[in-house]
Design a protein around this motif. Sequence first.
Motif, mmCIF file in Angstrom:
data_model
loop_
_atom_site.group_PDB
_atom_site.id
_atom_site.type_symbol
_atom_site.label_atom_id
_atom_site.label_comp_id
_atom_site.label_asym_id
_atom_site.label_seq_id
_atom_site.Cartn_x
_atom_site.Cartn_y
_atom_site.Cartn_z
ATOM 1 N N VAL A 28 -1.004 -0.681 -1.551
ATOM 2 C CA VAL A 28 -2.080 0.300 -1.425
ATOM 3 C C VAL A 28 -2.536 0.421 0.030
ATOM 4 N N VAL A 29 -2.780 -0.723 0.675
ATOM 5 C CA VAL A 29 -3.265 -0.683 2.057
ATOM 6 C C VAL A 29 -2.203 -0.089 2.988
ATOM 7 N N ILE A 30 -0.945 -0.454 2.749
ATOM 8 C CA ILE A 30 0.123 0.090 3.605
ATOM 9 C C ILE A 30 0.173 1.613 3.483
ATOM 10 N N VAL A 31 0.069 2.112 2.258
ATOM 11 C CA VAL A 31 0.078 3.565 2.065
ATOM 12 C C VAL A 31 -1.090 4.195 2.812
ATOM 13 N N ALA A 32 -2.263 3.555 2.730
ATOM 14 C CA ALA A 32 -3.447 4.092 3.406
ATOM 15 C C ALA A 32 -3.262 4.106 4.921
ATOM 16 N N VAL A 33 -2.509 3.144 5.448
ATOM 17 C CA VAL A 33 -2.302 3.083 6.902
ATOM 18 C C VAL A 33 -1.223 4.062 7.340
#
Lengths: 200, 243
Positions: A28-33
């Motif tokens: 999730v965080v990687i997608v957001a970044v």
Amino acid sequence: MTMLGQYRARDSILHRLPAGAKLIGLVVVIVAVVVPPPTWWGLGAGAVVVIAGYLVGRLGLAELWRQILAVRWLIVFIVVVPLIFLPIPTVLATAARVVIVLLLAAIVTLTTRTTEILDAVERALRPLRRFGVNPDRIGLMLALTIRTVPVIAGLAGELRDAQRARTGRLSVKAFVVPLLVQSLRHADDTADALAARGVE
Amino acid sequence: MLSGQHDSARDSDIALTRVTVRHPTAAGEVTALDDISLETCAHNLAVIGLNGSGKSTFARLLNGLRTPTQGSVSVGGLDTVTDVRMLRRKVGFVFTNPDAQIVMPTVAEDLAFSLRGRGLSTGQIAERVAAVLAENGLAGHADLPAHDLSGGQKQMLAIQSVLVAEPSLIVADEPTTLLDARNARRIADLLLGLPQQCVIVTHDLELAARCDEALLFDNARLITQGNPRDVIDRYLSEIVARP
Ligand SMILES: Nc1ncnc2c1ncn2[C@@H]1O[C@H](COP(=O)(O)OP(=O)(O)OP(=O)(O)O)[C@@H](O)[C@H]1O
Ligand SMILES: [Mg+2]
């Protein structure tokens, strides 16, 4: 030698969190970044998440620095090569995103035993069994890959030293060929060892 | 069982019947073992001989890593070709280079790997692993990456990973070759003091002399089998001294 993301035993919330939850959180965080176009605000927020992760996981900022050092050549590579084709701000923004993603991934591997990650991956792959995917096999492959990196790095170091000792300089061809041969021999030995330990 | 006391009734009979092993190579076939027949149930068996004499090939036959081109091999009544699955549970193998043998990234995980697929719960596995670590002074090393261990510690881990699976026979191919004298002695003491039967391939004649019986190979043939002192004498006088 510091390897990227080698497990560090600590007592923290991040360590206790189930591996599956951490992996999903990571995605999730990687997608957001990665997905939204880079802004300084976005990158700043990413950096804050990274620093918070190292603190909450009781890894400390010294560990964060070690992880950055571990990928320094990669950073040089992803900054220098694209500079030939792309404007500086684009390159730096991309490089910053890659580094943030690596450091985030390292938080997961620093706080999770390899076995737990493998178990989570194997569980996630279990539904694919009916399509002929063998989750145990894939888990073992991942573990072996993780284990093999420092072994091959050690072989490379020995070869480099041996060459320097004999000729005082490095030749790429005289390095790559023996490294390949030795790596293949290591693969052979590992296959034998796995068979001896009852893996078919 | 008290350590040092051997339960020889439980030792397996190792039997080779007219075994030949050939390897195909670029330059034609190489005969690694040539028509070997032998029988032994020695508790600690040493295997000696020059480089390339066939010792490793013999060791690998015992757990089915190599299969005979001709003839048959049986260990404790199990045929090494047809009963290979059962055999691998019974026969543990220690390699010269622990780096090839340690397959998991950390110490505890590598020990746990040996216990997979035996119907043990995660808790039971963790308990067994913790016990082994504690017994061997590795308790503080459980989560250490295997590549951070010294050579001696790596070999100790490799052997413990074999022992935790509780084999009844341990075959070791030059287990002390890469170690310093102190670690070599430590590993030798450990292997020779085990309640389990051991086959030890070695160039360390002092270690060979401490075994109960020895085999001498030369040029793919079994030269002699018997008391280690006599076998070593013959090795030194007939083979090492050969021009
Ligand atoms: N996989 C293989 N392919 C081709 N030839 C092989 C193979 N394994 C062994 N040999 C050959 O078989 C012979 C016996 O080898 P083996 O490894 O059993 O010797 P060894 O007694 O263990 O020697 P060392 O003391 O050097 O370990 C050698 O001539 C070797 O070159
Ligand atoms: Mg050998």
